[in-house]
Write a protein that holds these residues in place. Structure first.
Motif, PDB file in Angstrom:
ATOM      1  N   LEU A 154      33.688  68.124  -5.171  1.00  0.00           N
ATOM      2  CA  LEU A 154      33.976  68.690  -3.865  1.00  0.00           C
ATOM      3  C   LEU A 154      34.514  67.649  -2.878  1.00  0.00           C
ATOM      4  O   LEU A 154      35.481  67.916  -2.155  1.00  0.00           O
ATOM      5  N   LEU A 155      33.923  66.474  -2.832  1.00  0.00           N
ATOM      6  CA  LEU A 155      34.373  65.475  -1.867  1.00  0.00           C
ATOM      7  C   LEU A 155      35.816  65.030  -2.117  1.00  0.00           C
ATOM      8  O   LEU A 155      36.622  65.018  -1.180  1.00  0.00           O
ATOM      9  N   PRO A 156      36.190  64.637  -3.352  1.00  0.00           N
ATOM     10  CA  PRO A 156      37.609  64.306  -3.550  1.00  0.00           C
ATOM     11  C   PRO A 156      38.533  65.502  -3.349  1.00  0.00           C
ATOM     12  O   PRO A 156      39.664  65.349  -2.863  1.00  0.00           O
ATOM     13  N   ALA A 157      38.065  66.710  -3.692  1.00  0.00           N
ATOM     14  CA  ALA A 157      38.895  67.896  -3.472  1.00  0.00           C
ATOM     15  C   ALA A 157      39.098  68.151  -1.982  1.00  0.00           C
ATOM     16  O   ALA A 157      40.201  68.494  -1.542  1.00  0.00           O
ATOM     17  N   LEU A 158      38.057  67.961  -1.181  1.00  0.00           N
ATOM     18  CA  LEU A 158      38.189  68.128   0.268  1.00  0.00           C
ATOM     19  C   LEU A 158      39.109  67.068   0.864  1.00  0.00           C
ATOM     20  O   LEU A 158      39.831  67.341   1.832  1.00  0.00           O
ATOM     21  N   THR A 159      39.092  65.878   0.291  1.00  0.00           N
ATOM     22  CA  THR A 159      40.034  64.845   0.731  1.00  0.00           C
ATOM     23  C   THR A 159      41.468  65.293   0.498  1.00  0.00           C
ATOM     24  O   THR A 159      42.349  65.084   1.348  1.00  0.00           O
ATOM     25  N   LEU A 160      41.719  65.932  -0.632  1.00  0.00           N
ATOM     26  CA  LEU A 160      43.063  66.465  -0.916  1.00  0.00           C
ATOM     27  C   LEU A 160      43.405  67.634  -0.001  1.00  0.00           C
ATOM     28  O   LEU A 160      44.563  67.786   0.399  1.00  0.00           O
ATOM     29  N   VAL A 161      42.428  68.456   0.320  1.00  0.00           N
ATOM     30  CA  VAL A 161      42.662  69.571   1.245  1.00  0.00           C
ATOM     31  C   VAL A 161      43.124  69.033   2.602  1.00  0.00           C
ATOM     32  O   VAL A 161      44.089  69.532   3.197  1.00  0.00           O
ATOM     33  N   ILE A 162      42.449  68.003   3.088  1.00  0.00           N
ATOM     34  CA  ILE A 162      42.831  67.397   4.368  1.00  0.00           C
ATOM     35  C   ILE A 162      44.250  66.844   4.295  1.00  0.00           C
ATOM     36  O   ILE A 162      45.036  66.965   5.241  1.00  0.00           O
ATOM     37  N   LEU A 163      44.596  66.258   3.157  1.00  0.00           N
ATOM     38  CA  LEU A 163      45.901  65.631   3.007  1.00  0.00           C
ATOM     39  C   LEU A 163      47.031  66.648   2.882  1.00  0.00           C
ATOM     40  O   LEU A 163      48.127  66.449   3.438  1.00  0.00           O
ATOM     41  N   LEU A 164      46.802  67.765   2.174  1.00  0.00           N
ATOM     42  CA  LEU A 164      47.877  68.692   1.834  1.00  0.00           C
ATOM     43  C   LEU A 164      47.952  69.912   2.743  1.00  0.00           C
ATOM     44  O   LEU A 164      48.975  70.608   2.746  1.00  0.00           O
ATOM     45  N   PHE A 165      46.889  70.193   3.493  1.00  0.00           N
ATOM     46  CA  PHE A 165      46.861  71.429   4.285  1.00  0.00           C
ATOM     47  C   PHE A 165      48.036  71.515   5.249  1.00  0.00           C
ATOM     48  O   PHE A 165      48.749  72.520   5.302  1.00  0.00           O
ATOM     49  N   GLY A 166      48.261  70.472   6.028  1.00  0.00           N
ATOM     50  CA  GLY A 166      49.296  70.509   7.048  1.00  0.00           C
ATOM     51  C   GLY A 166      50.677  70.719   6.467  1.00  0.00           C
ATOM     52  O   GLY A 166      51.487  71.487   7.012  1.00  0.00           O
ATOM     53  N   TYR A 167      50.960  70.050   5.352  1.00  0.00           N
ATOM     54  CA  TYR A 167      52.284  70.149   4.738  1.00  0.00           C
ATOM     55  C   TYR A 167      52.560  71.558   4.234  1.00  0.00           C
ATOM     56  O   TYR A 167      53.590  72.163   4.541  1.00  0.00           O
ATOM     57  N   ILE A 168      51.615  72.118   3.460  1.00  0.00           N
ATOM     58  CA  ILE A 168      51.808  73.460   2.914  1.00  0.00           C
ATOM     59  C   ILE A 168      51.817  74.502   4.026  1.00  0.00           C
ATOM     60  O   ILE A 168      52.616  75.454   4.007  1.00  0.00           O
ATOM     61  N   ALA A 169      50.957  74.334   5.037  1.00  0.00           N
ATOM     62  CA  ALA A 169      50.902  75.300   6.134  1.00  0.00           C
ATOM     63  C   ALA A 169      52.202  75.302   6.931  1.00  0.00           C
ATOM     64  O   ALA A 169      52.689  76.372   7.342  1.00  0.00           O
ATOM     65  N   ARG A 170      52.810  74.136   7.157  1.00  0.00           N
ATOM     66  CA  ARG A 170      54.060  74.086   7.912  1.00  0.00           C
ATOM     67  C   ARG A 170      55.190  74.774   7.153  1.00  0.00           C
ATOM     68  O   ARG A 170      56.012  75.473   7.743  1.00  0.00           O
ATOM     69  N   ILE A 171      55.247  74.537   5.825  1.00  0.00           N
ATOM     70  CA  ILE A 171      56.280  75.196   5.028  1.00  0.00           C
ATOM     71  C   ILE A 171      56.076  76.708   5.030  1.00  0.00           C
ATOM     72  O   ILE A 171      57.036  77.488   5.149  1.00  0.00           O
ATOM     73  N   THR A 172      54.822  77.155   4.918  1.00  0.00           N
ATOM     74  CA  THR A 172      54.534  78.593   4.953  1.00  0.00           C
ATOM     75  C   THR A 172      54.897  79.181   6.305  1.00  0.00           C
ATOM     76  O   THR A 172      55.459  80.286   6.388  1.00  0.00           O
TER      77      THR A 172
END
Length: 289
Positions: A154-172
């Motif tokens: 969960l912790l490394p996955a949440l780190t990836l969520v923080i990193l990728l959320f903004g990029y994918i959300a902006r494209i969407t």
């Protein structure tokens, strides 16, 4: 081509020079670089990935478990970030130029520029040490159940969520805004279709096309580019394997690992193209013609 001696690194700084030279000759690392690469390529064509210099075991025995571990982490990160980012992007587009749009857009952009080792350390401090609710290492004990493995990841996955959320959300968000302004959306409204039907049947179907491409391009990164995260959380995935191979000058292991990551990336792009054709009839009909 970088400085360093493979046999010296394996045997240690105090090993006899004759032993070092003999090991280099045995491994073939005393040969020119192009000759070493040619030997590896010819072995690859026969289905042999070679043996690890440092561990003296077949490379395939190391890559198999590592790629399975990376796929587990990537799958959990995707399950968390993709629905969350798509929801955030759609909400931001539907509430364009309002407060919620600014919060999602600026907040996502801010999170995406934070280095993963910073956000990872913060998550370890908060959830692993201060609250003590999640393990700080991502390496679950052997024989752990699926739920236990998810807890450790969960912790490394949440780190990836923080990193990728903004990029994918902006494209969407950008794709949704474009779909909302399209002629077919206005036509659907003029036909009297409810707003929910228009968004679900017409807007989302077309706005997710660029999002699919973004998710596909992130697959290669999630499989082989997580050097910092996998090292930080002591997780034996492909990223850590590539980093170890590079620092140990273990060329067969490094070459095979990069090759596998490239193949995974190509497969992800192929899947994205297939999804494109399924979601966009114009592409499917053009291919048929």
């Amino acid at each position: 081509m970088l400085p360093g001696n493979v046999a010296r690194r394996i045997l240690g700084p105090f090993a006899d020079k004759a032993a070092v030279d003999a090991l280099n000759e045995q491994l073939g690392t005393d040969q020119p670089l192009l000759r070493q690469y040619w030997d590896w390529i010819t072995g690859l064509l026969k289905g042999d990935l070679g043996d690890s210099y440092a561990l003296a075991i077949p490379v395939s025995d190391l890559i198999g478990p590592a790629i399975v571990n990376s796929i587990k982490l990537a799958a959990l990160a995707f399950v968390l970030v993709v629905p969350l980012a798509i929801l955030g992007g759609v909400v931001a587009a539907l509430r364009r130029d309002r407060l919620s749009d600014r919060v999602i857009t600026i907040g996502g952009l801010t999170l995406s520029v934070v280095p993963e080792f910073v956000s990872g350390i913060i998550l370890i401090l908060v959830f692993g040490l201060w609250l003590d609710v999640l393990p700080v290492s991502a390496n679950a004990p052997p024989g752990s159940t699926a739920l236990t493995q998810i807890e450790y990841l969960l912790l490394p996955a949440l780190t990836l969520v923080i990193l990728l959320f903004g990029y994918i959300a902006r494209i969407t968000r950008a794709g949704t805004i474009e779909a909302l302004d399209a002629d077919y959306t206005r036509t659907a409204y003029l036909k009297g279709l409810p707003r929910r039907t228009v968004i679900g049947r017409h807007v989302l179907r077309n706005s997710l096309l660029p999002t699919i491409a973004v998710v596909a391009t992130q697959t290669g990164y999630l499989i082989g580019g997580l050097v910092v995260i996998e090292t930080l959380f002591n997780y034996p995935g492909m990223g850590k394997l590539i980093f170890t191979a590079a620092t140990q000058k273990d060329l067969p292991l490094l070459e095979a690992s990069v090759l596998i990551v490239g193949i995974v990336f190509l497969i992800a792009m192929l899947v994205a193209d297939l999804l494109y054709s399924l979601l966009n009839p114009r592409i499917r009909h053009a291919g048929a013609e």
